[in-house]
Motif scaffolding. Structure first.
Motif, PDB file in Angstrom:
ATOM      1  N   VAL A 179      23.576-118.005  11.142  1.00 41.23           N
ATOM      2  CA  VAL A 179      24.031-118.296  12.510  1.00 41.23           C
ATOM      3  C   VAL A 179      23.312-119.528  13.058  1.00 41.23           C
ATOM      4  N   ARG A 180      22.041-119.655  12.731  1.00 44.54           N
ATOM      5  CA  ARG A 180      21.288-120.814  13.210  1.00 44.54           C
ATOM      6  C   ARG A 180      21.665-122.083  12.435  1.00 44.54           C
ATOM      7  N   ASP A 181      21.743-121.958  11.118  1.00 40.68           N
ATOM      8  CA  ASP A 181      21.948-123.151  10.298  1.00 40.68           C
ATOM      9  C   ASP A 181      23.374-123.691  10.390  1.00 40.68           C
ATOM     10  N   THR A 182      24.351-122.792  10.427  1.00 38.22           N
ATOM     11  CA  THR A 182      25.747-123.248  10.372  1.00 38.22           C
ATOM     12  C   THR A 182      26.381-123.330  11.761  1.00 38.22           C
ATOM     13  N   LEU A 183      26.127-122.345  12.592  1.00 39.81           N
ATOM     14  CA  LEU A 183      26.752-122.371  13.923  1.00 39.81           C
ATOM     15  C   LEU A 183      25.874-123.064  14.959  1.00 39.81           C
ATOM     16  N   GLY A 184      24.640-123.345  14.619  1.00 41.97           N
ATOM     17  CA  GLY A 184      23.804-124.142  15.512  1.00 41.97           C
ATOM     18  C   GLY A 184      23.123-123.373  16.622  1.00 41.97           C
ATOM     19  N   PHE A 185      23.085-122.053  16.518  1.00 42.97           N
ATOM     20  CA  PHE A 185      22.350-121.288  17.527  1.00 42.97           C
ATOM     21  C   PHE A 185      20.849-121.553  17.379  1.00 42.97           C
ATOM     22  N   LYS A 186      20.150-121.515  18.514  1.00 42.94           N
ATOM     23  CA  LYS A 186      18.695-121.662  18.499  1.00 42.94           C
ATOM     24  C   LYS A 186      18.049-120.299  18.706  1.00 42.94           C
ATOM     25  N   ARG A 187      17.023-120.035  17.903  1.00 43.00           N
ATOM     26  CA  ARG A 187      16.276-118.787  18.080  1.00 43.00           C
ATOM     27  C   ARG A 187      15.388-118.948  19.306  1.00 43.00           C
ATOM     28  N   ARG A 188      15.486-118.000  20.244  1.00 41.70           N
ATOM     29  CA  ARG A 188      14.742-118.089  21.506  1.00 41.70           C
ATOM     30  C   ARG A 188      13.603-117.079  21.577  1.00 41.70           C
ATOM     31  N   GLU A 189      13.889-115.830  21.208  1.00 40.46           N
ATOM     32  CA  GLU A 189      12.862-114.797  21.167  1.00 40.46           C
ATOM     33  C   GLU A 189      13.183-113.933  19.949  1.00 40.46           C
ATOM     34  N   PHE A 190      12.165-113.291  19.371  1.00 43.25           N
ATOM     35  CA  PHE A 190      12.428-112.509  18.172  1.00 43.25           C
ATOM     36  C   PHE A 190      11.285-111.535  17.917  1.00 43.25           C
ATOM     37  N   ALA A 191      11.565-110.583  17.041  1.00 44.91           N
ATOM     38  CA  ALA A 191      10.545-109.640  16.573  1.00 44.91           C
ATOM     39  C   ALA A 191      10.818-109.337  15.111  1.00 44.91           C
ATOM     40  N   HIS A 192       9.734-109.086  14.383  1.00 45.01           N
ATOM     41  CA  HIS A 192       9.863-108.616  13.007  1.00 45.01           C
ATOM     42  C   HIS A 192       9.697-107.097  12.978  1.00 45.01           C
ATOM     43  N   ILE A 193      10.197-106.462  11.922  1.00 47.90           N
ATOM     44  CA  ILE A 193       9.964-105.027  11.732  1.00 47.90           C
ATOM     45  C   ILE A 193       8.484-104.852  11.403  1.00 47.90           C
ATOM     46  N   PRO A 194       7.759-104.042  12.197  1.00 47.46           N
ATOM     47  CA  PRO A 194       6.301-103.973  12.013  1.00 47.46           C
ATOM     48  C   PRO A 194       5.879-103.674  10.573  1.00 47.46           C
ATOM     49  N   GLU A 195       6.593-102.761   9.918  1.00 48.50           N
ATOM     50  CA  GLU A 195       6.203-102.408   8.538  1.00 48.50           C
ATOM     51  C   GLU A 195       6.697-103.439   7.521  1.00 48.50           C
ATOM     52  N   HIS A 196       7.576-104.315   7.951  1.00 53.11           N
ATOM     53  CA  HIS A 196       8.139-105.328   7.049  1.00 53.11           C
ATOM     54  C   HIS A 196       8.093-106.680   7.753  1.00 53.11           C
TER      55      HIS A 196
END
Ligand SMILES: [Fe+2]
Length: 335
Positions: A179-196
């Motif tokens: 979505v970011r690379d092809t459609l050009g969306f920018k990541r604004r906020e995010f979280a990872h899965i704590p165990e992964h």
């Protein structure tokens, strides 16, 4: 001599969320909710489809309700910035060997040619289009405010705001990156899965100054192609609270809220469309991003609960099962 700004070609870009097509098993109940209660304008009917828009939307529709046997999302549509962007995205998708269906002008009421494909890593049915009719509302509905397509009515959702979709933890990184690379969306906020810590738990992305036009979240049961909710924007926090009062009295089922997200800083109320069971978020406020070198904000285990619920009725940040985030299935079909 052409204009200075026309001498640059930024390439194809997404402009905004355009519309969602929700399959509903009870069209009349869905119309009671979206048209008669939220106050959306019924713009057109065609066969088993009803096209609606909010009072600050000039385009033909942002919601299509389709009467069908299974409640599911038939499409998530995004509007591109320029007419030629539809074809330019099509060429790129073909280059990536992604199957694409061309949709002729008028195959969706009020809309020009479009392309349809399944999100890589997600399988959600996405559509891209540019041309959209901008019909005047009937005189009785028309607003004196020229930037409004119709009078403010009902609980007054003013525009579609964002989509929140889910895919499996195994594929979410691929979907989010695509979505970011092809459609050009920018990541604004995010979280990872704590165990992964290498796997995205949730990512809020935008092509507009909003914190998100699209969120992708890892589905706790590992399912792909899930819709968590579609959000409609209201003017103020007080509108969300008034909506809660009214919807409770109408026996509309609440999910969670009202409350305020730390992520995006908007007020939320999640309810279920009584016709289809789709989760709908009523959404107001939030901060905007104008910073061109915005660095995406990461929420970690200890801060993520504040991110989901800053105050108010809480959302479980780490749901143990699907029951906490039940979804309608999205269409896996390219038709
Ligand atoms: Fe949302």
């Amino acid at each position: 001599m052409s204009k200075f700004s026309d001498r640059y070609d930024p390439g194809p870009q997404i402009a905004q969320c355009g519309a969602i097509n929700l399959g509903t098993t009870d069209l009349e109940k869905s119309l009671f909710f979206f048209r008669d209660t939220l106050g959306m304008e019924e713009v057109e009917r065609r066969g088993n489809e009803v096209y609606l828009r909010c009072y600050q939307e000039l385009g033909h529709h942002s919601l299509v309700l389709t009467q069908q046997d299974e409640a599911m999302v038939n499409s998530y549509s995004f509007r591109v910035k320029r007419p030629q962007d539809v074809e330019l995205f099509h060429e790129e998708l073909k280059r990536q060997e992604i199957e694409v269906l061309e949709l002729a002008a008028g195959s969706v009421a009020g809309r020009g040619t479009a392309i349809r494909f399944l999100l890589p890593g997600g399988d959600h049915p996405f559509e891209l289009y540019h041309d959209i009719d901008k019909p005047m509302a009937p005189e009785a509905l028309r607003s004196r405010l020229l930037s409004n397509s119709s009078k403010r009515r009902g609980l007054a959702t003013r525009r579609i705001d964002h989509f929140n979709i889910q895919t499996s933890p195994e594929t979410i990184n691929q979907a989010e990156q695509w979505v970011r690379d092809t459609l050009g969306f920018k990541r604004r906020e995010f979280a990872h899965i704590p165990e992964h810590p290498d796997t995205i738990l949730a990512s809020w992305m935008s092509v507009t100054p909003q914190v998100h036009d699209l969120a992708i979240v890892a589905n706790p049961e590992g399912k792909k192609a899930q819709c968590h909710h579609v959000a409609f924007n209201m003017q103020d926090f007080s509108d969300v609270l008034s909506a809660a009062d009214t919807l409770k009295d109408l026996d509309v089922t609440f999910d969670v809220g009202p409350g305020k997200h730390g992520i995006g800083q908007a007020m939320y109320l999640y309810v279920f469309d009584p016709g289809s069971g789709h989760r709908v978020e009523l959404y107001a406020g939030g901060y905007l991003i104008f910073d061109p070198d915005w660095e995406a904000i990461e929420w970690k285990r200890e801060t993520f609960p504040d991110g989901l619920t800053y105050y108010g009725d809480t959302i479980d940040p780490f749901p143990p099962s699907i029951s906490a985030v039940t979804t309608n299935s999205a269409g896996l079909i390219l038709k």
